[in-house]
Design a protein around this motif. Structure first.
Motif, PDB file in Angstrom:
ATOM      1  N   UNK A  10       0.813  -1.054  -0.199  1.00 59.98           N
ATOM      2  CA  UNK A  10      -0.055   0.054  -0.020  1.00 59.98           C
ATOM      3  C   UNK A  10       0.879   1.133  -0.101  1.00 59.98           C
ATOM      4  N   UNK A  11       0.475   2.233  -0.472  1.00 60.49           N
ATOM      5  CA  UNK A  11       1.116   3.674  -0.662  1.00 60.49           C
ATOM      6  C   UNK A  11       0.626   4.558   0.562  1.00 60.49           C
ATOM      7  N   UNK A  12       1.320   5.462   0.667  1.00 58.96           N
ATOM      8  CA  UNK A  12       0.570   6.891   1.657  1.00 58.96           C
ATOM      9  C   UNK A  12      -0.699   7.190   1.088  1.00 58.96           C
ATOM     10  N   UNK A  13      -1.686   6.977   1.968  1.00 56.85           N
ATOM     11  CA  UNK A  13      -2.971   7.341   1.438  1.00 56.85           C
ATOM     12  C   UNK A  13      -3.285   8.556   1.197  1.00 56.85           C
ATOM     13  N   UNK A  14      -2.477   9.431   1.553  1.00 54.85           N
ATOM     14  CA  UNK A  14      -2.738  11.030   1.366  1.00 54.85           C
ATOM     15  C   UNK A  14      -1.760  11.720   0.419  1.00 54.85           C
ATOM     16  N   UNK A  15      -0.984  10.742  -0.320  1.00 52.31           N
ATOM     17  CA  UNK A  15       0.311  11.374  -1.058  1.00 52.31           C
ATOM     18  C   UNK A  15      -0.345  11.329  -2.616  1.00 52.31           C
ATOM     19  N   UNK A  16      -0.614  12.342  -3.204  1.00 45.57           N
ATOM     20  CA  UNK A  16      -1.258  12.365  -4.430  1.00 45.57           C
ATOM     21  C   UNK A  16      -0.226  12.553  -5.498  1.00 45.57           C
TER      22      UNK A  16
END
Length: 405
Positions: free
Chosen positions: A20-26
């Motif tokens: 999974x990625x950082x959830x708030x890094x767009x």
């Protein structure tokens, strides 16, 4: 097997949601190289029953200066926090020169009401961008992570607090030993710590596995909070079920012996025992239900794609990162995600790299189907988007199961 961050007991993993990625890094288009990934897995402590992530993400990576989430973005949440502030003004903040500290105040949505009432307050938030928004509303904010050293400094410069409050924040913080030492230094002898976070019982009931992402390290129950509080010299004295964010519980903690626990505490403890919420078998069944939801959602989206249907998603939420990456959703299944947050628009979703577009894109033209990532705001969103339904569009939801509306 890992070790519990609360009591150092053994933690047995029961759910692995994969890479999974950082959830708030767009990321920006073309800027996806170097994305941070980690393994998102959850386990149960055999000693204190605290459910927690197996792998910790460094806090500096998650709560950056450009952290994009604003608590004021939802009218439902604005009303919730305004009501919360008014309640505190009528209960905990009635003495001479009362003082409240909020951990993770975000854009100041709760403290603004406190400030307008002329009550001394201080927000503590590590994300400079949202902290500045709070200051523009007249809220006093210290840009920092709340921990023991922060609390000691606040107590020395501001005095002790009648109330310390945290909403959707305590579950983000792995180092709760430092937090409770800070609370011991900061709270008045009869002061209370009130926090509200997603409730494990609701997550299990609804199979809302997307509540599990990098920022949510702990998943609380009355039993695990009671054990945690006792371990740090405090006591759980009240609980209250809340409907927001898919089902939360507001916990009130005081120094041991300072207040008499309410009947609500015993009632929720009995309910959890009856439901066997801390039983590994219960959590194994939850993990099986999560896998079924994944399989059914992917099958539906692939069928709609093969039929030539146009599907978009609604709400580039933090929790949508878990769904998209666990289910392998990408631009081949979802054309784009619409979101009201300017900082997310014209970027890509974390890990899955689905384009994020502004709200105007949703009706130009309307899609055939909309996957509702922001399902916890379903009533508010569906009322706002009545024209989508009138045009023949249908919503796809996956909580508590995959279904169409």
């Amino acid at each position: 097997m890992s070790t519990c961050r609360i009591c150092e007991g053994p933690v047995k993993e029961f759910l692995d949601l994969g890479r999974q990625p950082l959830s708030d890094a767009f990321p920006e288009p073309g800027g996806t190289e170097g994305e941070f990934f980690f393994r998102l897995a959850v386990g149960l402590c055999a000693s204190c029953t605290m459910v927690q992530l197996v792998e910790e993400v460094p806090r500096e990576k998650m709560f950056r200066e450009d952290y994009p989430y604003h608590s004021s973005g939802s009218s439902v949440m604005r009303a919730h926090f305004e009501a919360t502030a008014r309640r505190f003004l009528e209960t905990e903040l009635t003495g001479p020169d009362p003082f409240v500290v909020e951990i993770g105040c975000n854009d100041g949505v709760m403290l603004r009401t406190v400030s307008d009432a002329g009550v001394r307050h201080l927000g503590v938030d590590p994300s400079a961008g949202v902290a500045e928004v709070a200051r523009e509303k007249g809220v006093r904010v210290r840009t920092a992570f709340f921990e023991e050293a922060t609390a000691l400094d606040i107590a020395a410069t501001e005095g002790r607090a009648d109330l310390v409050y945290a909403a959707n924040t305590l579950c983000h913080i792995p180092y709760l030993d430092s937090i409770f030492r800070g609370l011991d230094a900061l709270l008045k002898p009869d002061g209370v710590f009130v926090f509200e976070d997603p409730y494990l019982g609701e997550i299990v009931d609804r199979t809302s596995f997307d509540q599990i992402y990098d920022e949510h390290f702990y998943f609380f129950t009355a039993r695990s909070v009671q054990a945690m509080a006792r371990g740090f010299g405090f006591e759980l004295v009240d609980v209250e079920r809340l409907p927001v964010h898919g089902g939360e519980v507001r916990y009130t903690v005081a120094r041991r012996g300072a207040r008499t626990p309410s009947d609500a505490v015993d009632a929720l403890l009995v309910e959890e025992e009856t439901r066997r919420l801390a039983d590994p078998a219960t959590l194994d069944r939850f993990a099986d239900a999560v896998a079924r939801t994944r399989d059914e959602l992917v099958a539906l989206l692939e069928r709609l794609r093969d039929e030539g249907r146009r599907v978009v998603a609604y709400g580039a939420t933090a929790k949508s990162a878990t769904v998209a990456n666990y289910c392998g959703l990408g631009p081949d299944l979802i054309a784009y995600v619409t979101d009201t947050t300017p900082a997310k628009q014209n970027r890509l979703t974390p890990g899955s790299h689905i384009p994020v577009r502004d709200p105007e894109a949703f009706s130009a033209p309307y899609p055939d189907y909309a996957l509702l990532f922001a399902w916890n705001h379903a009533e508010e969103i569906m009322a706002k988007e009545e024209d989508f339904r009138a045009a023949g569009g249908r919503w796809i939801l996956y909580v508590p199961d995959v279904h169409l509306v």
